[in-house]
Design a protein around this motif. Structure first.
Motif, mmCIF file in Angstrom:
data_model
loop_
_atom_site.group_PDB
_atom_site.id
_atom_site.type_symbol
_atom_site.label_atom_id
_atom_site.label_comp_id
_atom_site.label_asym_id
_atom_site.label_seq_id
_atom_site.Cartn_x
_atom_site.Cartn_y
_atom_site.Cartn_z
ATOM 1 N N TYR A 76 -4.547 6.112 -1.906
ATOM 2 C CA TYR A 76 -3.529 5.078 -1.786
ATOM 3 C C TYR A 76 -3.601 4.151 -2.986
ATOM 4 O O TYR A 76 -4.670 3.960 -3.582
ATOM 5 C CB TYR A 76 -3.742 4.255 -0.500
ATOM 6 C CG TYR A 76 -3.589 5.062 0.760
ATOM 7 C CD1 TYR A 76 -2.355 5.166 1.390
ATOM 8 C CD2 TYR A 76 -4.673 5.732 1.311
ATOM 9 C CE1 TYR A 76 -2.204 5.923 2.547
ATOM 10 C CE2 TYR A 76 -4.538 6.500 2.461
ATOM 11 C CZ TYR A 76 -3.302 6.579 3.070
ATOM 12 O OH TYR A 76 -3.153 7.337 4.210
ATOM 13 N N HIS A 135 -5.610 -1.417 6.443
ATOM 14 C CA HIS A 135 -5.047 -0.068 6.397
ATOM 15 C C HIS A 135 -5.782 0.860 7.358
ATOM 16 O O HIS A 135 -5.149 1.633 8.091
ATOM 17 C CB HIS A 135 -5.144 0.474 4.966
ATOM 18 C CG HIS A 135 -4.972 1.954 4.871
ATOM 19 N ND1 HIS A 135 -3.748 2.577 4.959
ATOM 20 C CD2 HIS A 135 -5.892 2.960 4.726
ATOM 21 C CE1 HIS A 135 -3.909 3.885 4.866
ATOM 22 N NE2 HIS A 135 -5.203 4.135 4.725
ATOM 23 N N ARG A 140 -7.362 11.515 1.220
ATOM 24 C CA ARG A 140 -6.298 10.532 1.134
ATOM 25 C C ARG A 140 -6.511 9.665 -0.104
ATOM 26 O O ARG A 140 -7.637 9.334 -0.462
ATOM 27 C CB ARG A 140 -6.293 9.619 2.370
ATOM 28 C CG ARG A 140 -6.062 10.341 3.682
ATOM 29 C CD ARG A 140 -4.609 10.819 3.817
ATOM 30 N NE ARG A 140 -4.374 11.396 5.135
ATOM 31 C CZ ARG A 140 -4.566 12.677 5.426
ATOM 32 N NH1 ARG A 140 -5.040 13.497 4.484
ATOM 33 N NH2 ARG A 140 -4.329 13.132 6.635
ATOM 34 N N ILE A 198 0.861 -1.186 0.000
ATOM 35 C CA ILE A 198 0.000 0.000 0.000
ATOM 36 C C ILE A 198 0.892 1.229 0.000
ATOM 37 O O ILE A 198 1.733 1.404 0.890
ATOM 38 C CB ILE A 198 -0.928 0.019 1.229
ATOM 39 C CG1 ILE A 198 -1.820 -1.226 1.240
ATOM 40 C CG2 ILE A 198 -1.790 1.275 1.235
ATOM 41 C CD1 ILE A 198 -2.751 -1.304 2.421
ATOM 42 N N THR A 199 0.684 2.093 -1.002
ATOM 43 C CA THR A 199 1.516 3.281 -1.159
ATOM 44 C C THR A 199 0.636 4.521 -1.150
ATOM 45 O O THR A 199 -0.364 4.591 -1.897
ATOM 46 C CB THR A 199 2.308 3.239 -2.474
ATOM 47 O OG1 THR A 199 3.056 2.019 -2.525
ATOM 48 C CG2 THR A 199 3.256 4.424 -2.580
ATOM 49 N N GLU A 200 0.970 5.508 -0.329
ATOM 50 C CA GLU A 200 0.213 6.760 -0.297
ATOM 51 C C GLU A 200 0.552 7.591 -1.513
ATOM 52 O O GLU A 200 1.717 7.848 -1.806
ATOM 53 C CB GLU A 200 0.540 7.530 0.984
ATOM 54 C CG GLU A 200 -0.301 8.796 1.153
ATOM 55 C CD GLU A 200 -0.018 9.515 2.465
ATOM 56 O OE1 GLU A 200 -0.829 9.377 3.387
ATOM 57 O OE2 GLU A 200 1.034 10.190 2.546
#
Length: 442
Positions: free
Chosen positions: A15, A78, A13, A3-5
């Motif tokens: 992701y 998450h 937000r 998981i990458t922001e």
């Protein structure tokens, strides 16, 4: 799984979730292996269907399930790890739309998180509760109104029938010269102005005296219940046998018994209690508004734009329909919220989030008994359809929430009242009314 922001802007937000092809393959194989002992296919005994055949037959469906479970699990994990609470259901989109079996799955997850609600020193809030003691004159006025509602009728000697009078009549109704079923009666007491007869019937009896006759010409409404009469002209031969004028009931023990009280003193006590309850309710509404005004002023935090936008749209839509009551449906031009609508929406969203947070932290609950009472109260607005209303509420989660939300808000407000510093102020009935009227003007 990774998981990458990809976006961190205010409360928004985004992701990127990557689920490897190997992970998906392992999930699919596990699901097929778990199902294999129970699968039966022509030519194979139960539990003996080859894995390759299972994969060919059920693989695509199982792959879809595995993909959905993997994404849901990643999202849930998450949110638990970050502590984020989405303001609405996160939006999930496939990034690599050209995906084929064996490839990694890449999806984007976008949401607005609920803000951190600052701590509020509710004990520092100062409020004033208006109190009104029912005056004897207020009780006497209520008794007078009850007496008029319980009015009797006395013979009006030699007088002409006027609006509000009662006439005792014989009548025979005819359509095309023929009397019809249900169109005749003798000694029928009719209060003029009650609109209990066909439109235009009662008006034509005004001015008549005892012993006079009149052919009353009317037309049945198009929507009249009996199809044989709907929309047809009719003539009613009416004879006035007596004219009576309304006379208020005597304010005494007998009148009190008509309203379920033992005697007049008991009825006065009931009226006093009812007035106290009305004044208390009105005073609470005023104090609640003052509390919300204070909270709106002293509490500041970032608001989820999507919630504010949705609330502003709902406010604009509701007010538009109030200004255009003739439009029943939603087939109308798009309604653009104004700055005033947006400002009101910001207040509502802020206070809603604040009270929800306070209620959750302090375990404020709406009990089943309170919900049942709310449903019963609402059902009374639909006489004859109470059962259908109960069933509708039971089967509709959104309708249940609409009933629960104001109950929850009031319980949280009462919780704040208990913490706040409240002083009592004795006022007159007129002063309380003015304060309530001021709420409606804002």
């Amino acid at each position: 799984m990774q998981i990458t922001e990809t976006l961190n802007d205010g409360l928004k937000r985004e992701y990127q979730i990557t689920i490897t092809g190997d992970d998906l393959e392992a999930r699919v194989s596990q699901k097929l292996a778990e199902a294999q002992p129970e699968v039966q296919m022509k030519g194979f005994r139960k539990g003996k269907v080859p894995m390759a055949l299972l994969r060919k037959q059920f693989g695509p469906r199982v792959m879809g399930e595995a993909m959905q479970e993997a994404v849901d699990g990643a999202m849930q994990g998450h949110l638990e790890e970050t502590g984020d609470r989405p303001a609405a259901q996160p939006e999930i989109k496939m990034v690599n739309e050209d995906w084929k079996e064996g490839d990694d799955v890449v999806v984007s997850m976008v949401y607005e998180k609920l803000p951190e609600i600052p701590e509020v020193d509710y004990k520092a809030i100062k409020l004033e509760r208006m109190t009104v003691t029912p005056a004897e004159a207020d009780v006497d006025e209520a008794l007078k109104n009850l007496a008029e509602s319980a009015q009797n009728f006395a013979t009006k000697k030699g007088g002409k029938a006027a609006d509000g009078d009662q006439v005792v009549i014989d009548f025979v109704g005819k359509v095309d010269g023929e009397a019809f079923e249900g169109g005749s009666a003798e000694d029928y007491p009719l209060v003029l102005g009650s609109n209990s007869f066909i439109p235009g019937f009662e008006d034509q009896l005004i001015g008549l005296k005892k012993g006079e006759e009149k052919a009353v010409e009317v037309t049945f409404p198009e929507e009249y219940g009996a199809e044989t009469l709907a929309g047809k002209p009719a003539v009613f031969d009416v004879t006035v046998k007596e004219v009576k004028k309304p006379v208020p009931a005597e304010v005494d023990d007998e009148m009190a018994k008509k309203y379920g009280a033992e005697d007049l003193d008991a009825l006065k006590g009931q009226i006093t209690d009812r007035l106290k309850a009305e004044y208390t309710g009105a005073a609470r509404a005023v104090m609640k508004r003052k509390l919300l005004d204070q909270l709106d002023e002293i509490v500041t935090f970032e608001l989820p734009p999507s919630l504010v936008e949705a609330e502003a749209g709902q406010i604009a839509h509701q007010l538009w329909h109030e200004e255009n009551p003739e439009v029943q449906g939603h087939d109308h031009p798009e309604i653009e919220p104004t700055d005033e609508h947006k400002s009101l929406a910001e207040r509502r969203v802020k206070l809603g989030l604040l009270l929800a947070e306070l209620g959750q932290k302090n375990d404020v609950q709406v009990t089943d008994a309170e919900m049942t009472q709310a449903v019963m109260t609402q059902a009374r607005q639909y006489p004859g359809q109470e059962r259908a209303f109960f069933e509708f509420i039971q089967q509709n989660q959104a309708a249940q929430q609409q009933l629960r939300a104001p109950l929850f808000e009031d319980k949280v407000v009462d919780f704040v009242f208990e913490l706040s510093e409240i002083t009592e102020k004795e006022v007159s009935k007129d002063e309380l009314k003015a304060a309530v009227d001021a709420l409606e003007e804002e």
